[in-house]
Design a protein around this motif. Structure first.
Motif, PDB file in Angstrom:
ATOM      1  N   ASN A   1       0.849  -1.241  -0.060  1.00  0.00           N
ATOM      2  CA  ASN A   1      -0.110   0.216   0.011  1.00  0.00           C
ATOM      3  C   ASN A   1       1.029   1.326   0.121  1.00  0.00           C
ATOM      4  O   ASN A   1       1.905   1.370  -0.795  1.00  0.00           O
ATOM      5  CB  ASN A   1      -0.832  -0.217   1.189  1.00  0.00           C
ATOM      6  CG  ASN A   1      -0.300  -0.492   2.538  1.00  0.00           C
ATOM      7  OD1 ASN A   1       0.924   0.205   2.751  1.00  0.00           O
ATOM      8  ND2 ASN A   1      -0.761  -1.297   3.392  1.00  0.00           N
ATOM      9  N   SER A   2       0.355   2.268   0.550  1.00  0.00           N
ATOM     10  CA  SER A   2       1.179   3.591   0.513  1.00  0.00           C
ATOM     11  C   SER A   2       2.498   3.594   1.201  1.00  0.00           C
ATOM     12  O   SER A   2       3.490   4.269   0.925  1.00  0.00           O
ATOM     13  CB  SER A   2       0.241   4.535   1.273  1.00  0.00           C
ATOM     14  OG  SER A   2       0.145   4.417   2.527  1.00  0.00           O
ATOM     15  N   ILE A   3       2.834   2.680   2.362  1.00  0.00           N
ATOM     16  CA  ILE A   3       4.108   2.472   2.785  1.00  0.00           C
ATOM     17  C   ILE A   3       5.223   1.977   1.870  1.00  0.00           C
ATOM     18  O   ILE A   3       6.374   2.265   1.885  1.00  0.00           O
ATOM     19  CB  ILE A   3       3.831   1.475   4.041  1.00  0.00           C
ATOM     20  CG1 ILE A   3       3.156   2.415   5.254  1.00  0.00           C
ATOM     21  CG2 ILE A   3       5.371   1.533   4.754  1.00  0.00           C
ATOM     22  CD1 ILE A   3       2.788   1.514   6.395  1.00  0.00           C
ATOM     23  N   THR A   4       4.522   1.132   0.827  1.00  0.00           N
ATOM     24  CA  THR A   4       5.235   0.633  -0.164  1.00  0.00           C
ATOM     25  C   THR A   4       5.451   1.395  -1.390  1.00  0.00           C
ATOM     26  O   THR A   4       6.731   1.623  -1.830  1.00  0.00           O
ATOM     27  CB  THR A   4       4.835  -0.877  -0.638  1.00  0.00           C
ATOM     28  OG1 THR A   4       4.874  -1.766   0.499  1.00  0.00           O
ATOM     29  CG2 THR A   4       5.702  -1.330  -1.747  1.00  0.00           C
ATOM     30  N   GLN A   5       4.504   2.255  -1.711  1.00  0.00           N
ATOM     31  CA  GLN A   5       4.452   3.313  -2.558  1.00  0.00           C
ATOM     32  C   GLN A   5       5.488   4.333  -2.289  1.00  0.00           C
ATOM     33  O   GLN A   5       6.477   4.837  -3.115  1.00  0.00           O
ATOM     34  CB  GLN A   5       3.202   3.747  -3.034  1.00  0.00           C
ATOM     35  CG  GLN A   5       3.271   4.800  -4.024  1.00  0.00           C
ATOM     36  CD  GLN A   5       2.119   5.458  -4.395  1.00  0.00           C
ATOM     37  OE1 GLN A   5       0.868   4.880  -4.329  1.00  0.00           O
ATOM     38  NE2 GLN A   5       2.128   6.609  -5.149  1.00  0.00           N
ATOM     39  N   ASP A   6       5.465   4.556  -1.034  1.00  0.00           N
ATOM     40  CA  ASP A   6       6.476   5.539  -0.508  1.00  0.00           C
ATOM     41  C   ASP A   6       7.961   4.906  -0.665  1.00  0.00           C
ATOM     42  O   ASP A   6       8.712   5.839  -1.459  1.00  0.00           O
ATOM     43  CB  ASP A   6       6.343   5.790   1.042  1.00  0.00           C
ATOM     44  CG  ASP A   6       7.241   6.695   1.591  1.00  0.00           C
ATOM     45  OD1 ASP A   6       8.537   6.327   1.637  1.00  0.00           O
ATOM     46  OD2 ASP A   6       7.023   7.559   2.506  1.00  0.00           O
ATOM     47  N   GLY A   7       8.086   3.735  -0.349  1.00  0.00           N
ATOM     48  CA  GLY A   7       9.423   3.007  -0.946  1.00  0.00           C
ATOM     49  C   GLY A   7      10.463   3.314  -0.360  1.00  0.00           C
ATOM     50  O   GLY A   7      11.634   2.797  -0.661  1.00  0.00           O
ATOM     51  N   ARG A   8      10.710   4.182   0.646  1.00  0.00           N
ATOM     52  CA  ARG A   8      12.090   4.457   1.131  1.00  0.00           C
ATOM     53  C   ARG A   8      12.870   3.163   1.796  1.00  0.00           C
ATOM     54  O   ARG A   8      13.936   3.026   1.813  1.00  0.00           O
ATOM     55  CB  ARG A   8      12.048   5.705   2.523  1.00  0.00           C
ATOM     56  CG  ARG A   8      12.045   6.881   1.800  1.00  0.00           C
ATOM     57  CD  ARG A   8      11.777   7.728   2.823  1.00  0.00           C
ATOM     58  NE  ARG A   8      10.201   7.759   3.337  1.00  0.00           N
ATOM     59  CZ  ARG A   8       9.759   8.551   4.269  1.00  0.00           C
ATOM     60  NH1 ARG A   8      10.741   9.424   4.868  1.00  0.00           N
ATOM     61  NH2 ARG A   8       8.394   8.636   4.353  1.00  0.00           N
ATOM     62  N   TYR A   9      12.053   2.172   2.392  1.00  0.00           N
ATOM     63  CA  TYR A   9      12.527   1.112   3.090  1.00  0.00           C
ATOM     64  C   TYR A   9      13.257   0.323   1.788  1.00  0.00           C
ATOM     65  O   TYR A   9      14.401  -0.349   1.969  1.00  0.00           O
ATOM     66  CB  TYR A   9      11.780   0.201   3.712  1.00  0.00           C
ATOM     67  CG  TYR A   9      10.501  -0.438   2.965  1.00  0.00           C
ATOM     68  CD1 TYR A   9      10.876  -1.862   2.889  1.00  0.00           C
ATOM     69  CD2 TYR A   9       9.197   0.033   2.830  1.00  0.00           C
ATOM     70  CE1 TYR A   9       9.835  -2.495   1.949  1.00  0.00           C
ATOM     71  CE2 TYR A   9       8.415  -0.665   2.217  1.00  0.00           C
ATOM     72  CZ  TYR A   9       8.355  -2.024   1.651  1.00  0.00           C
ATOM     73  OH  TYR A   9       7.642  -2.715   1.101  1.00  0.00           O
ATOM     74  N   HIS A  10      12.489  -0.022   0.737  1.00  0.00           N
ATOM     75  CA  HIS A  10      13.228  -0.695  -0.328  1.00  0.00           C
ATOM     76  C   HIS A  10      14.352  -0.025  -1.429  1.00  0.00           C
ATOM     77  O   HIS A  10      15.078  -0.586  -1.984  1.00  0.00           O
ATOM     78  CB  HIS A  10      12.337  -1.555  -1.218  1.00  0.00           C
ATOM     79  CG  HIS A  10      11.040  -0.643  -1.995  1.00  0.00           C
ATOM     80  ND1 HIS A  10      11.373  -0.175  -3.014  1.00  0.00           N
ATOM     81  CD2 HIS A  10       9.536  -0.645  -1.488  1.00  0.00           C
ATOM     82  CE1 HIS A  10       9.885   0.481  -3.192  1.00  0.00           C
ATOM     83  NE2 HIS A  10       9.004   0.309  -2.477  1.00  0.00           N
ATOM     84  N   MET A  11      14.149   1.325  -0.940  1.00  0.00           N
ATOM     85  CA  MET A  11      15.134   2.021  -1.637  1.00  0.00           C
ATOM     86  C   MET A  11      16.322   1.968  -0.785  1.00  0.00           C
ATOM     87  O   MET A  11      17.511   1.752  -1.352  1.00  0.00           O
ATOM     88  CB  MET A  11      15.037   3.599  -1.640  1.00  0.00           C
ATOM     89  CG  MET A  11      16.128   4.775  -1.934  1.00  0.00           C
ATOM     90  SD  MET A  11      15.812   6.228  -1.700  1.00  0.00           S
ATOM     91  CE  MET A  11      15.825   6.445  -0.111  1.00  0.00           C
ATOM     92  N   ILE A  12      16.460   1.891   0.450  1.00  0.00           N
ATOM     93  CA  ILE A  12      17.548   1.546   1.113  1.00  0.00           C
ATOM     94  C   ILE A  12      18.138   0.085   1.232  1.00  0.00           C
ATOM     95  O   ILE A  12      19.301  -0.048   1.131  1.00  0.00           O
ATOM     96  CB  ILE A  12      17.120   1.840   2.937  1.00  0.00           C
ATOM     97  CG1 ILE A  12      16.914   3.279   3.068  1.00  0.00           C
ATOM     98  CG2 ILE A  12      18.292   1.445   3.582  1.00  0.00           C
ATOM     99  CD1 ILE A  12      16.120   3.567   4.463  1.00  0.00           C
TER     100      ILE A  12
END
Length: 470
Positions: free
Chosen positions: A45-56
């Motif tokens: 959802n939005s937490i994944t669309q935000d995506g900072r965790y998978h960018m890191i």
């Protein structure tokens, strides 16, 4: 591994050994080993669309496995639920042909309005809560079946937490008897853990981990939150914690490198995860070239507070040990960079270069992170297009023109006027019309940026000089 059916008192140690072996065997089964050109999708959802965790996470994978040309894709949609993932599965996810899919849902599936502050908890409300959870269980199970049907390996992420304990000035969705959104998310997390076990797949337990961080932080400061001011969406530190939890749960992190040199004998005693050449040494000066197998895991300045909330990661340890130097103080240069001044005793004990952010290899890693951030920003524009098309234009049947879509979306926006998400939706709609004409070019730019990340992540040979000072 099959354990003995009966274990006598005298076999206690044997049982313990077998049990430990079983634990490590099962842990090994739940780790993944990436291959060259693997594609990784992040669904949520939005937490994944935000995506900072998978960018890191992408910055870690790229610097730690520079020989692998990995493709990382953001498949998050703000406000999405399991039904939404199923709706867009073929066109949005399957079309990318991912090898792995990280799946995280729940925050919207529980229907947070059913736990709203001050709500009268009737039998009807309780029934709706249970129905929402049952639907989540059913549909996430369906998603996993689809992933496996198409040979996509699932990696299970429990949902993040709803912070209903921080003493902050924000509406708190906790109903009577302290049963709120976070208790509902606990049930979602239990279901995801069960799915991971049933499918013998990797599990990343965000829920328990973030709750633990929150509990520890709030014992010292009641306003602390690992999430954010809205109790839902993690900020930089929350995303950093999530990324490191994935690293330690799914992969097999190891120290970056270890070097040990005996100065007077001009001998390399240890060169772990690196190669050393051109060694010339005596008790006052040592010079050698080092080529590491990987770069350090870059942690930009804005994440500096992570050390206060996240357990230190041994994966960045970069040990340099030089023994039997003449007593006194020494300077360490790597290429033209003065890294620091050290005593012979500290060099003999070993210094951890990961503590020094001025090494050329770390500066190179930061450049990789900047490229990952650029990649993330391109992905964000593509996800804005996906958000509007898979959600807000889902029922649109008019002409395939910007004008027709604008009229339709303006009408839909008017219906949302006054809602807490109205301004966000207006922003996304405006961004959609800005980015949609560039969609093809954005996909091309994503590919070229990915190539730049791969090129920049290649380790270089660096010259180390340890020289005695006067």
């Amino acid at each position: 591994m099959e354990l003995p059916k009966a274990v006598t008192k005298g076999d206690g140690r044997l049982f313990l050994v077998l049990f430990i072996a079983l634990v490590f065997t099962l842990q090994g089964q739940n780790k993944i080993k990436l291959k060259n050109n693997d594609k990784i999708s992040f669904i949520g959802n939005s937490i994944t669309q935000d995506g900072r965790y998978h960018m890191i996470l992408q910055s870690y994978l790229t610097t730690r496995y520079p020989d692998l040309a990995l493709e990382v894709y953001n498949n998050g949609i703000s406000g999405d639920v399991a039904d939404g993932v199923l709706y867009r599965f073929e066109k949005d996810i399957l079309s990318l042909q991912p090898d792995y899919a990280f799946l995280m849902l729940g925050m919207n599936d529980i229907q947070r309005q059913l736990y709203a502050e001050g709500i009268e908890v009737t039998q009807e409300i309780l029934k709706k809560r249970e129905e929402a959870l049952a639907h989540y269980y059913s549909q996430t199970t369906h998603i996993v079946a689809l992933l496996k049907e198409h040979a996509i390996k699932p990696i299970f992420l429990t949902p993040t937490i709803y912070d209903q304990t921080a003493k902050i000035n924000q509406v708190n969705d906790v109903g009577c008897n302290d049963v709120g959104c976070n208790e509902a998310l606990a049930k979602c997390a239990a279901h995801i853990k069960m799915l991971a076990k049933e499918n013998e797949a990797p599990l990343v337990d965000f829920y328990d981990y973030l709750n633990e961080i929150n509990h520890t932080g709030q014992q010292k400061d009641s306003t602390f939150t690992i999430i954010g001011p809205d109790r839902i969406h993690p900020g930089d530190l929350g995303h950093f914690a999530m990324a490191t939890k994935i690293i330690t749960s799914v992969f097999n992190p190891k120290k970056l490198s270890s070097i040990q040199i005996n100065a007077p004998s001009n001998k390399i005693a240890l060169a772990s995860n690196c190669s050393i050449s051109g060694l010339v040494s005596n008790r006052k000066k040592i010079k050698f070239d080092v080529t590491q197998e990987a770069l350090p895991f870059p942690i930009p300045e804005r994440f500096k507070e992570q050390k206060n909330i996240v357990a230190p990661l041994a994966i960045n340890e970069e040990i340099l040990k030089i023994t039997d130097l003449k007593k006194g103080n020494y300077q360490l240069h790597i290429d033209s960079y003065l890294i620091g001044k050290f005593s012979a005793a500290s060099l003999a004990s070993g210094i951890d270069l990961s503590a020094y952010k001025n090494t050329p290899q770390y500066l190179q890693a930061l450049e990789v992170f900047e490229l990952c951030e650029a990649y993330h920003n391109i992905n964000a524009k593509l996800r804005t297009i996906a958000l509007i098309e898979y959600k807000n234009l889902k029922e649109y049947t008019g002409p395939d023109t910007a004008e027709g879509k604008r009229i339709y979306l303006d009408q839909e926006l008017e219906k949302q006027h006054g809602k807490s998400w109205y301004s966000y939706l207006v922003k996304m709609c405006n961004s959609y019309f800005k980015e949609k004409p560039n969609e093809e070019e954005l996909w091309k730019l994503l590919t070229t940026t990915r190539s730049s990340i791969q090129d920049k992540s290649q380790p270089k040979t660096h010259t180390y000089v340890v020289r005695k000072t006067k």
